[in-house]
Design a protein around this motif. Structure first.
Motif, PDB file in Angstrom:
ATOM      1  N   GLU A  53       0.836  -1.208   0.000  1.00 55.33           N
ATOM      2  CA  GLU A  53       0.000   0.000   0.000  1.00 55.33           C
ATOM      3  C   GLU A  53       0.869   1.255   0.000  1.00 55.33           C
ATOM      4  OE1 GLU A  53      -3.519   2.446   0.179  1.00 55.33           O
ATOM      5  OE2 GLU A  53      -2.933   0.556  -0.747  1.00 55.33           O
ATOM      6  N   THR A  54       1.937   1.235   0.775  1.00 53.29           N
ATOM      7  CA  THR A  54       2.846   2.382   0.815  1.00 53.29           C
ATOM      8  C   THR A  54       3.491   2.603  -0.542  1.00 53.29           C
ATOM      9  OG1 THR A  54       3.298   1.895   3.156  1.00 53.29           O
ATOM     10  CG2 THR A  54       4.794   3.419   2.044  1.00 53.29           C
ATOM     11  N   LYS A  55       3.901   1.528  -1.210  1.00 51.10           N
ATOM     12  CA  LYS A  55       4.503   1.661  -2.544  1.00 51.10           C
ATOM     13  C   LYS A  55       3.513   2.222  -3.553  1.00 51.10           C
ATOM     14  CE  LYS A  55       8.070  -1.898  -2.211  1.00 51.10           C
ATOM     15  NZ  LYS A  55       8.540  -3.216  -2.716  1.00 51.10           N
ATOM     16  N   GLU A  56       2.259   1.805  -3.465  1.00 53.47           N
ATOM     17  CA  GLU A  56       1.239   2.337  -4.367  1.00 53.47           C
ATOM     18  C   GLU A  56       1.011   3.821  -4.117  1.00 53.47           C
ATOM     19  OE1 GLU A  56      -2.366   0.013  -4.507  1.00 53.47           O
ATOM     20  OE2 GLU A  56      -1.249  -1.854  -4.796  1.00 53.47           O
ATOM     21  N   ILE A  57       0.937   4.197  -2.869  1.00 53.83           N
ATOM     22  CA  ILE A  57       0.772   5.612  -2.520  1.00 53.83           C
ATOM     23  C   ILE A  57       1.977   6.408  -3.001  1.00 53.83           C
ATOM     24  CG2 ILE A  57       0.723   7.224  -0.557  1.00 53.83           C
ATOM     25  CD1 ILE A  57      -1.072   5.066   0.856  1.00 53.83           C
ATOM     26  N   LEU A  58       3.165   5.879  -2.792  1.00 52.41           N
ATOM     27  CA  LEU A  58       4.389   6.535  -3.248  1.00 52.41           C
ATOM     28  C   LEU A  58       4.363   6.770  -4.754  1.00 52.41           C
ATOM     29  CD1 LEU A  58       7.265   7.590  -2.804  1.00 52.41           C
ATOM     30  CD2 LEU A  58       8.058   5.221  -2.782  1.00 52.41           C
ATOM     31  N   ALA A  59       3.911   5.779  -5.512  1.00 54.58           N
ATOM     32  CA  ALA A  59       3.840   5.918  -6.967  1.00 54.58           C
ATOM     33  C   ALA A  59       2.858   7.026  -7.366  1.00 54.58           C
ATOM     34  CB  ALA A  59       3.435   4.596  -7.608  1.00 54.58           C
ATOM     35  N   ILE A  60       1.735   7.101  -6.681  1.00 56.43           N
ATOM     36  CA  ILE A  60       0.735   8.127  -6.988  1.00 56.43           C
ATOM     37  C   ILE A  60       1.280   9.515  -6.638  1.00 56.43           C
ATOM     38  CG2 ILE A  60      -1.568   9.019  -6.416  1.00 56.43           C
ATOM     39  CD1 ILE A  60      -2.338   6.019  -5.849  1.00 56.43           C
ATOM     40  N   VAL A  61       1.912   9.645  -5.495  1.00 55.77           N
ATOM     41  CA  VAL A  61       2.480  10.929  -5.086  1.00 55.77           C
ATOM     42  C   VAL A  61       3.580  11.344  -6.066  1.00 55.77           C
ATOM     43  CG1 VAL A  61       3.780  12.139  -3.272  1.00 55.77           C
ATOM     44  CG2 VAL A  61       1.849  10.673  -2.663  1.00 55.77           C
ATOM     45  N   SER A  62       4.385  10.392  -6.504  1.00 56.87           N
ATOM     46  CA  SER A  62       5.437  10.684  -7.487  1.00 56.87           C
ATOM     47  C   SER A  62       4.840  11.209  -8.784  1.00 56.87           C
ATOM     48  CB  SER A  62       6.275   9.437  -7.767  1.00 56.87           C
ATOM     49  OG  SER A  62       6.951   9.025  -6.616  1.00 56.87           O
ATOM     50  N   GLN A  63       3.757  10.592  -9.234  1.00 53.02           N
ATOM     51  CA  GLN A  63       3.100  11.045 -10.455  1.00 53.02           C
ATOM     52  C   GLN A  63       2.480  12.429 -10.264  1.00 53.02           C
ATOM     53  OE1 GLN A  63       3.244   9.451 -13.523  1.00 53.02           O
ATOM     54  NE2 GLN A  63       2.507  11.464 -14.103  1.00 53.02           N
ATOM     55  N   LEU A  64       1.891  12.666  -9.118  1.00 55.44           N
ATOM     56  CA  LEU A  64       1.326  13.976  -8.817  1.00 55.44           C
ATOM     57  C   LEU A  64       2.408  15.051  -8.857  1.00 55.44           C
ATOM     58  CD1 LEU A  64      -1.244  15.528  -7.966  1.00 55.44           C
ATOM     59  CD2 LEU A  64      -0.731  14.892  -5.600  1.00 55.44           C
ATOM     60  N   SER A  65       3.554  14.730  -8.294  1.00 56.17           N
ATOM     61  CA  SER A  65       4.692  15.655  -8.307  1.00 56.17           C
ATOM     62  C   SER A  65       5.152  15.924  -9.744  1.00 56.17           C
ATOM     63  CB  SER A  65       5.842  15.083  -7.477  1.00 56.17           C
ATOM     64  OG  SER A  65       6.939  15.956  -7.477  1.00 56.17           O
ATOM     65  N   LYS A  66       5.251  14.882 -10.563  1.00 53.97           N
ATOM     66  CA  LYS A  66       5.644  15.058 -11.967  1.00 53.97           C
ATOM     67  C   LYS A  66       4.652  15.928 -12.711  1.00 53.97           C
ATOM     68  CE  LYS A  66       8.130  10.716 -12.449  1.00 53.97           C
ATOM     69  NZ  LYS A  66       8.124   9.355 -13.016  1.00 53.97           N
ATOM     70  N   ASN A  67       3.377  15.728 -12.443  1.00 59.12           N
ATOM     71  CA  ASN A  67       2.340  16.530 -13.098  1.00 59.12           C
ATOM     72  C   ASN A  67       2.479  18.002 -12.727  1.00 59.12           C
ATOM     73  OD1 ASN A  67       1.356  14.148 -14.150  1.00 59.12           O
ATOM     74  ND2 ASN A  67      -0.418  14.047 -12.803  1.00 59.12           N
ATOM     75  N   LYS A  68       2.772  18.275 -11.469  1.00 60.35           N
ATOM     76  CA  LYS A  68       2.949  19.662 -11.026  1.00 60.35           C
ATOM     77  C   LYS A  68       4.214  20.270 -11.628  1.00 60.35           C
ATOM     78  CE  LYS A  68       0.205  19.346  -6.821  1.00 60.35           C
ATOM     79  NZ  LYS A  68      -0.756  20.411  -6.972  1.00 60.35           N
ATOM     80  N   LYS A  69       5.273  19.459 -11.771  1.00 59.49           N
ATOM     81  CA  LYS A  69       6.500  19.956 -12.405  1.00 59.49           C
ATOM     82  C   LYS A  69       6.243  20.306 -13.862  1.00 59.49           C
ATOM     83  CE  LYS A  69       9.626  17.454  -9.377  1.00 59.49           C
ATOM     84  NZ  LYS A  69      10.497  16.282  -9.223  1.00 59.49           N
ATOM     85  N   ALA A  70       5.398  19.534 -14.517  1.00 63.51           N
ATOM     86  CA  ALA A  70       5.060  19.800 -15.916  1.00 63.51           C
ATOM     87  C   ALA A  70       4.338  21.140 -16.040  1.00 63.51           C
ATOM     88  CB  ALA A  70       4.218  18.668 -16.494  1.00 63.51           C
ATOM     89  N   VAL A  71       3.513  21.466 -15.059  1.00 65.97           N
ATOM     90  CA  VAL A  71       2.799  22.750 -15.056  1.00 65.97           C
ATOM     91  C   VAL A  71       3.801  23.897 -14.969  1.00 65.97           C
ATOM     92  CG1 VAL A  71       1.259  24.213 -13.675  1.00 65.97           C
ATOM     93  CG2 VAL A  71       0.674  21.820 -14.083  1.00 65.97           C
ATOM     94  N   LEU A  72       4.840  23.709 -14.175  1.00 67.37           N
ATOM     95  CA  LEU A  72       5.873  24.745 -14.032  1.00 67.37           C
ATOM     96  C   LEU A  72       6.588  25.005 -15.345  1.00 67.37           C
ATOM     97  CD1 LEU A  72       7.677  24.110 -10.614  1.00 67.37           C
ATOM     98  CD2 LEU A  72       6.240  26.043 -11.245  1.00 67.37           C
ATOM     99  N   LYS A  73       6.820  23.965 -16.114  1.00 67.65           N
ATOM    100  CA  LYS A  73       7.565  24.099 -17.364  1.00 67.65           C
ATOM    101  C   LYS A  73       6.750  24.806 -18.451  1.00 67.65           C
ATOM    102  CE  LYS A  73      10.583  20.186 -16.644  1.00 67.65           C
ATOM    103  NZ  LYS A  73      11.039  18.880 -17.114  1.00 67.65           N
ATOM    104  N   ASN A  74       5.436  24.725 -18.345  1.00 70.16           N
ATOM    105  CA  ASN A  74       4.585  25.340 -19.381  1.00 70.16           C
ATOM    106  C   ASN A  74       4.268  26.780 -19.100  1.00 70.16           C
ATOM    107  OD1 ASN A  74       4.470  22.963 -20.816  1.00 70.16           O
ATOM    108  ND2 ASN A  74       2.696  22.223 -19.679  1.00 70.16           N
TER     109      ASN A  74
END
Length: 117
Positions: free
Chosen positions: A96-117
């Motif tokens: 469960e922790t690994k799944e949550i970690l993967a989701i948080v990582s993706q959320l972080s990547k999505n926010k970084k993409a917003v910064l680049k645009n």
């Protein structure tokens, strides 16, 4: 609170509750305190980041949450190995922790993409 809309925050809160329940009978208070604190930090940092106004700050707190999740996984493995946590339950919590970690990582990547645009 904006975090209440996030499924990952809700999952992380439930995970933290499970950590507390699973470790409540551990007599090694130092270990129990450390593992419950890292478990509590995962949803807490998601929440704190979501309430920040700047995307860079939001990402920073998501990164803290990721670090806490990695710490929690490590502590769960150790807890299993030393016999504090029943193996099957511990592996479920790790998954469960690994799944949550993967989701948080993706959320972080999505926010970084917003910064680049």
């Amino acid at each position: 609170m904006r975090c209440e809309k996030l499924k990952v925050w809700k999952r992380a809160c439930r995970l933290s509750c499970e950590i507390y329940k699973t470790t409540s009978s551990i007599k090694d208070y130092g270990f129990r305190d450390q593992i419950t604190r890292s478990g509590l930090s995962v949803p807490s940092n998601i929440a704190e980041g979501e309430e920040r106004s700047g995307v860079k700050e939001q990402i920073r707190f998501l990164n803290y949450s990721q670090g806490s999740a990695a710490e929690l996984i490590t502590q769960l493995f150790i807890g299993i190995e030393i016999g504090y946590i029943e193996k099957q339950k511990g592996l479920e919590l790790i998954n469960e922790t690994k799944e949550i970690l993967a989701i948080v990582s993706q959320l972080s990547k999505n926010k970084k993409a917003v910064l680049k645009n």
